[in-house]
Motif scaffolding. Structure first.
Motif, short mmCIF file in Angstrom:
data_model
loop_
_atom_site.label_atom_id
_atom_site.label_comp_id
_atom_site.label_asym_id
_atom_site.label_seq_id
_atom_site.Cartn_x
_atom_site.Cartn_y
_atom_site.Cartn_z
N GLU A 105 0.83 -1.21 0.00
CA GLU A 105 0.00 0.00 0.00
C GLU A 105 0.87 1.26 0.00
O GLU A 105 0.80 2.09 0.91
N PRO A 106 1.68 1.43 -1.02
CA PRO A 106 2.66 2.53 -1.01
C PRO A 106 2.03 3.92 -0.95
O PRO A 106 2.56 4.81 -0.29
N GLU A 107 0.92 4.12 -1.65
CA GLU A 107 0.33 5.47 -1.67
C GLU A 107 -0.18 5.87 -0.30
O GLU A 107 0.01 7.01 0.14
N ALA A 108 -0.83 4.95 0.40
CA ALA A 108 -1.33 5.26 1.74
C ALA A 108 -0.18 5.51 2.71
O ALA A 108 -0.23 6.45 3.53
N LEU A 109 0.86 4.69 2.60
CA LEU A 109 2.01 4.87 3.49
C LEU A 109 2.73 6.18 3.19
O LEU A 109 3.13 6.91 4.11
N ARG A 110 2.87 6.52 1.90
CA ARG A 110 3.50 7.78 1.54
C ARG A 110 2.71 8.97 2.08
O ARG A 110 3.28 9.92 2.63
N ALA A 111 1.39 8.92 1.94
CA ALA A 111 0.56 10.03 2.41
C ALA A 111 0.72 10.23 3.91
O ALA A 111 0.87 11.37 4.39
N ARG A 112 0.72 9.14 4.67
CA ARG A 112 0.84 9.25 6.13
C ARG A 112 2.21 9.76 6.55
O ARG A 112 2.31 10.68 7.38
N THR A 113 3.25 9.16 6.01
CA THR A 113 4.59 9.52 6.47
C THR A 113 5.03 10.88 5.97
O THR A 113 5.72 11.62 6.67
N PHE A 114 4.61 11.25 4.75
CA PHE A 114 5.02 12.56 4.25
C PHE A 114 4.28 13.67 5.00
O PHE A 114 4.86 14.71 5.30
N ALA A 115 3.00 13.45 5.32
CA ALA A 115 2.27 14.44 6.12
C ALA A 115 2.91 14.60 7.49
O ALA A 115 3.04 15.73 8.01
N ALA A 116 3.34 13.49 8.09
CA ALA A 116 3.99 13.57 9.40
C ALA A 116 5.35 14.27 9.28
O ALA A 116 5.73 15.06 10.15
N TYR A 117 6.08 13.96 8.20
CA TYR A 117 7.35 14.65 7.96
C TYR A 117 7.14 16.16 7.86
O TYR A 117 7.84 16.94 8.52
N ARG A 118 6.19 16.58 7.04
CA ARG A 118 5.95 18.01 6.86
C ARG A 118 5.56 18.68 8.17
O ARG A 118 6.03 19.78 8.48
N ARG A 119 4.72 18.03 8.92
CA ARG A 119 4.27 18.62 10.19
C ARG A 119 5.46 18.85 11.12
O ARG A 119 5.62 19.94 11.70
N CYS A 120 6.33 17.85 11.28
CA CYS A 120 7.47 17.98 12.18
C CYS A 120 8.50 18.98 11.65
O CYS A 120 9.02 19.82 12.40
N TRP A 121 8.79 18.90 10.35
CA TRP A 121 9.78 19.79 9.74
C TRP A 121 9.33 21.24 9.84
O TRP A 121 10.10 22.12 10.25
N GLU A 122 8.09 21.53 9.50
CA GLU A 122 7.64 22.91 9.50
C GLU A 122 7.45 23.45 10.91
O GLU A 122 7.66 24.64 11.17
#
Length: 227
Positions: A105-122
């Motif tokens: 399920e790459p798309e679902a995993l990408r959406a979750r982890t990239f959103a979490a990355y952006r939240r922490c980074w920003e």
């Protein structure tokens, strides 16, 4: 595990070449505060060699734990400890994003982890003593998202434009290289170009020529007025 060669002893973390190359890259980020040695070593100890799903699962578990520490620190008013933990969490989430195409399920995993990355980074950026200004750099009918880190002082200064690799996160460029430039009184710009991170995952812009980056930046008002 270590492998003895004619040149001496070389550390080998995984037999899988992708995992083995990404592990020292993560340890290299310890110098900048974007990773922690203990967190890295305990995470790779849990990963099944050659199993990218295992890699993503264990780095996400570490990222979730470190992000929670960061959130608690911020809530309690410990701004520096909080931003440091959030930066590390962002780095660990980015490590998940790198391998999602080899996972279930790459798309679902990408959406979750990239959103979490952006939240922490920003959130980390917002907690810096001198937070960067967000940029939207014109590009072929849309814009490329980026950040402008102003060097200390009011006098005019040169601006260093930093471009990441195809699948690299902007957080790999700052604090790493970008902070070192800032303390040497360079303004710094980092951005996601075509086919990179937000441009690919959120704006579906594939890799392509960016033309003259400097001329595009000069037309971006907030960068031009500060650089």
């Amino acid at each position: 595990m270590s492998t003895v060669t004619t040149a001496g002893t070389r550390s080998t973390f995984f037999a899988d070449p992708v995992m083995n190359s990404m592990t020292p890259a993560m340890l290299g980020r310890v110098y900048t505060g974007a990773a922690d040695t203990g967190e890295t070593l305990t995470t790779i100890d849990r990963i099944t060699d050659g199993d990218l799903t295992s890699w993503a699962r264990e780095w996400k578990a570490t990222a979730d734990r470190v992000a929670a520490i960061g959130d608690d620190c911020v809530r309690l008013g410990h701004r520096v400890s909080g931003r440091n933990a959030l930066l590390r969490a962002a780095t660990y989430y980015a490590s998940c994003v790198l391998v999602v195409d080899g996972c279930e399920e790459p798309e679902a995993l990408r959406a979750r982890t990239f959103a979490a990355y952006r939240r922490c980074w920003e959130q980390y950026l917002g907690l810096l003593d001198n937070p960067p200004e967000p940029l939207e750099i014109p590009y072929e009918g849309t814009t490329m998202p980026g950040w402008f880190f102003a060097a200390p002082g009011d006098a005019p200064k040169p601006t260093l434009v930093m471009v990441n690799g195809a699948d690299g996160a902007a957080s790999y460029l700052y604090p790493g290289y970008g902070f070192e430039a800032s303390v040497r009184r360079y303004n710094v710009v980092v951005f996601d170009g075509p086919g990179q991170q937000r441009m690919l995952f959120e704006r579906t812009s594939r890799s392509g020529p960016t033309g003259s980056t400097s001329s595009r930046l000069s037309s971006t008002r907030r960068c031009a007025c500060r650089a």
